[in-house]
Design an enzyme around this catalytic site. Sequence first.
Site, PDB file in Angstrom:
ATOM      1  N   GLY A 185       0.902  -5.352  -6.292  1.00  0.00           N
ATOM      2  CA  GLY A 185       0.592  -5.907  -4.983  1.00  0.00           C
ATOM      3  C   GLY A 185       0.758  -4.905  -3.865  1.00  0.00           C
ATOM      4  O   GLY A 185       0.413  -5.164  -2.716  1.00  0.00           O
ATOM      5  N   ASN A 208      -2.094   5.025   3.359  1.00  0.00           N
ATOM      6  CA  ASN A 208      -3.053   4.005   3.781  1.00  0.00           C
ATOM      7  C   ASN A 208      -2.320   3.088   4.757  1.00  0.00           C
ATOM      8  O   ASN A 208      -1.385   2.381   4.372  1.00  0.00           O
ATOM      9  CB  ASN A 208      -3.531   3.237   2.524  1.00  0.00           C
ATOM     10  CG  ASN A 208      -4.525   2.126   2.827  1.00  0.00           C
ATOM     11  OD1 ASN A 208      -4.433   1.458   3.856  1.00  0.00           O
ATOM     12  ND2 ASN A 208      -5.462   1.923   1.927  1.00  0.00           N
ATOM     13  N   THR A 254      -2.237  -0.855   3.747  1.00  0.00           N
ATOM     14  CA  THR A 254      -1.323  -1.315   2.690  1.00  0.00           C
ATOM     15  C   THR A 254       0.130  -1.033   3.072  1.00  0.00           C
ATOM     16  O   THR A 254       1.022  -1.793   2.716  1.00  0.00           O
ATOM     17  CB  THR A 254      -1.673  -0.666   1.333  1.00  0.00           C
ATOM     18  OG1 THR A 254      -1.681   0.749   1.485  1.00  0.00           O
ATOM     19  CG2 THR A 254      -3.035  -1.123   0.840  1.00  0.00           C
ATOM     20  N   LYS A 307       6.960   9.338   1.164  1.00  0.00           N
ATOM     21  CA  LYS A 307       8.190   8.601   0.878  1.00  0.00           C
ATOM     22  C   LYS A 307       7.782   7.170   0.559  1.00  0.00           C
ATOM     23  O   LYS A 307       6.882   6.633   1.200  1.00  0.00           O
ATOM     24  CB  LYS A 307       9.099   8.572   2.101  1.00  0.00           C
ATOM     25  CG  LYS A 307       9.695   9.923   2.501  1.00  0.00           C
ATOM     26  CD  LYS A 307      10.578   9.727   3.729  1.00  0.00           C
ATOM     27  CE  LYS A 307      11.284  11.019   4.136  1.00  0.00           C
ATOM     28  NZ  LYS A 307      12.104  10.813   5.354  1.00  0.00           N
ATOM     29  N   GLU A 326      10.252  -0.997  -0.408  1.00  0.00           N
ATOM     30  CA  GLU A 326      11.512  -1.730  -0.328  1.00  0.00           C
ATOM     31  C   GLU A 326      12.171  -1.590   1.040  1.00  0.00           C
ATOM     32  O   GLU A 326      13.129  -2.291   1.356  1.00  0.00           O
ATOM     33  CB  GLU A 326      12.480  -1.227  -1.412  1.00  0.00           C
ATOM     34  CG  GLU A 326      11.705  -0.915  -2.684  1.00  0.00           C
ATOM     35  CD  GLU A 326      12.442  -1.135  -3.974  1.00  0.00           C
ATOM     36  OE1 GLU A 326      13.350  -1.964  -4.025  1.00  0.00           O
ATOM     37  OE2 GLU A 326      12.096  -0.439  -4.947  1.00  0.00           O
TER      38      GLU A 326
END
Lengths: 759, 340
Positions: free
Chosen positions: A470, A651, A654, A721, A725
């Site tokens: 995802g 991107n 995203t 990087k 999370e």
Amino acid sequence: MNQAAPAPRENQGDPVVRIDARLKVTGQAGYPADIVTANVAHGALATSSIARGKVSELHTKDARAVPGVLDIVTYGDLDKTDMPKFGNTGASSIGPLHDKTVFHDGQIIALVVAESFEAAEEAAMLIRADYEDERPSASFDSKGVKMEPAAGKSPMFKEDAKAGDFDAAWADATVKIDEKYSTPTQHHNPIELFSTTAMWQGDQLTIHEPSQNVTGWKVELARQLKLDQANVRIVSPYIGGAFGSKGPMTARTAIVAVAARRIGRPVRCVVNRMQAFGTQTYRAETRHRIRMGAGKDGRITAFGHEAWEVTSRPDPYVVGGTSATARMYNYGSVLTHVSLVHADRNTPGYMRSPPETPYVYALENAMDEMAVALGMDPVEFRRINEPEKEPIGGKPFSSRSLIKCYDQASEAFGWSKRDPTVGSMRDGDWLVGMGCATAIYPTAAAPCAARVRLTADGEVRVQCGSHEIGTGVRTIAGQMAAERLGVGMDKISVEMGDSALPPAPVSGGSISTASVCSAVMKACDAIREKLFAAAAGKGAPLAGSANAKLDLKDEEVVTETGKSAKLADVFKAMQVGAIEEYAEFAPKGSSPEALSKLYAGQSEFHGGENDEDSVKYAFGAEFVEVRINSYTREIRVPRIVGAFAAGRIMNTRTARSQLMGGMIWGIGQALHEATEIDQRHARYVNRDLQDYLVPVNADIKQVDVILVPEIDHQVNPAGVKGLGELGNVGTAAAVASAVYHATGKRIRDLPIRIDDLIG
Amino acid sequence: MRPFVYERPTSVSAAIAIASRPDTVHVPSTGAGTQFIAGGTNLADYMKLGVARPERLLDLNTLAEPALRQIRIDNDKIRFGALVRMGEAADNNDVRRRCPVLADSLKFAASGQLRNMASLGGNVLQRTRCEYFREISWPCNKREPGSGCAAMEGSNRQHAVLGTSDACIATYHGDFAQALVALDATVDVEGSRGRRTLTFSKLHRRPGETPDIETDLAADELITAIEVPLAQWSSRSRYLKIRDRESYAFALASAAVALDMDGETVRSARIALGGLATVPWRAREAEDTLQGKVLDEATAQEAAEAAFADARPREHNAFKIPLGKRTLVRALLETRDMKG
């Protein structure tokens, strides 16, 4: 700013639309349980209703009598297989059908296989067990738990971080905070339920199951079933919500495979939502004590972080977030200690930002308390304590843009309009509160392989056994190939999520973009070399041009001086139809056997605080406004602003989406999410989405994501990087800070609910 | 889910005839062997979980009587057919204008999808969501009479503080029923022994020693209509629902309030409390304290104290008492400030 496709800033890639967006929104993307196969039988689990003891007898007569039941797999039926192992790939060492011992509530006691899902569920419900039950220990305060130091229990957590003389600095500090914080048990509730579909063809086994680690699972399942690895294939092309829940393989996979072999038919087992609580991994509850000492000037001189985590009886699952909290600020002195508390519970596992979410929650709450104690603005307090080097090893940060993040987020949020006096801001019957906190996540990468093929007509196929969980990694890997090979996204296809592809590491720890892109880049660069050599060779279209001066653009090899040759012509000159390159990437500092381990299903992570040259982290700053009704005290979050710096952004679409999702989850962690445990029986009580609350659309209003430009050449060849999370680290502390600002109540135990504010 | 017989009767009398056949097992209340199903948003859930295990399902969606699907609004009453969907009633402009508490109690319940499925008759009969009732491996006096109550000393943040007994503390979670009980609604019921009209407050039974018996209905009785009288208080009415999140959650506390005001003085007040009690809960003691008084913070607070005088908290739900009081105070003041 608040748009789906932010305009790229420096060192940020285009907001290319996900290559599978249309498939996903039209229902064309095939998730593992969607796989259509003839003659499939359906499995349903029966699970224990006690948390500790032994199954003395299992009654299956009624279940076998249900029309359509084909088989019941239970004790004895797994004897010819090996026990699961706990570790990177395996969720737990508990082999539920190998041994009649019950280690936790909801442990598998049988798998029923039937002609229909309904028959399987009905029969599973009719299986009854007699137990020799013992009094279980549910959690921290229960009698009978076993406590031990966490350091050294996991390869990921070798020692408790410390620096300087904490005791002396603590004794000398003029302003002190000594407080306790806690985070609750949280369970993964992805909308895609957990499932396994197993199919045999002779000795060859194919498993369709949502997985974040197809290569690791292949190796582990082959071991358990004593099969040749070449005969096991794990397929997981799309995943509907992973976040760590589909990282480690659970005992169910082998059980379903055994069932399919016994009945000679494919078996699909979709685990119902209630049973997922006991059969999958989850985030266990944590407790923290933080001692922080500072001088009147606001400089921290002492930081002590003690923490306790719950795990199962047999497995030492550790998250150990002190590794990050100990390196966050310029503390002067540091003392940390993490303890594991073994209880009668299933083994916990990864859940988005496993160490940072609970540990940084505690730290950032303490930072807010200290700022109040010092009478300082919380942003200024963090600015004053910004380190030049990380405080434990004295290494530099490969890059650190925390203050830039604070500046850009606070400006967008309007922090200067905040009246710092507690309870001073109001809108009619609603109390208004504003708070902030830091987000941090270690930047790592792991060995990864990829295969890229370019054909004369410019078609590119990228193959990599990574996983589209995802995040958009399929799109981003395609973007990397499109950029390096000079073709449009319409020419790109990307295959992922299959153990038959070149191996990739587990899709966890925010390593995928860095690891996958570095491997894809390497394969593309090898193709470039071949093309350039051919294009510049004798008698070739661009004969005489130096390789180093060539580039690929719009399906042409181009020179600096503006000459060009069509790809098709270069291929013609080479007399080949396709160029295919297989590349292996290993991050700096990898062991000599790191790549071999990749094929053995083990991911060797590098980066974070473990590298020699520098420590590598991504940072962010989050600002939250809360409104709390002055009568009834319900808490709402009208807006949240986060600014994040994470090296090269591949991107912006995203990236924003992931960070936004993280912040929303953070709001849920702050206000909603918690598994209730019946302390008498060590059993989970609210095992469904009715009572396990996550935010709904109405809870989430304005969410702004700012992508702060940052360039970091040290982290990895792609300069990336991870940020999957990062977004939900710190959010809950920012909410807690805002609740304090609105009400004057400091809530240290999550989630923050009406219960805490109404009295 | 175990196999069951599924029938689609085409009239109320046919449905009742099947339900009253001697071969059907008449376990009291909702444990009945024959169950009516309309939207199925509650029953189908409990069948999957093994909580409800009917031998026979009678699908009411094929009943032909047009009145079952109609909302009729007269000068002095609103009449809802039992098969009217929650969503339809919630979105009805006349219902909203004439009696906002009805529309809001429906609109703040469940989700849009569920409201489009759930019938009003089924909605008022929804069963508790007590986690220990929902999961069949726990003891539960409501599910298995005499087996004990796991919630009493267990995890009971969601549980009731009003109308509880030593056998059961499960909350009645419905919202619409709070508006109905406050407004003195009635329900029309049809069964093998004929038709009758019940006042809404008589429909549900407090748990007492028999928490498995939840309503006054016989196993073959079917709700055909719900009637709400309209009066001076109807338009000055409100439903306030406090919950852990903004939507799609049960009430931690809710208040249905309707006021008949003479200037600033209360001629009469109608109050019901949700999320706090074992049944739809009319707070008559609170209503009495307000009669003839000027409604302000102080008198609203007095009413709230009266409403919770008999509240009995357990380990995790004590917060519901102050929350319930504040919810009522806020609802009273907000209703007072509405245009009458």
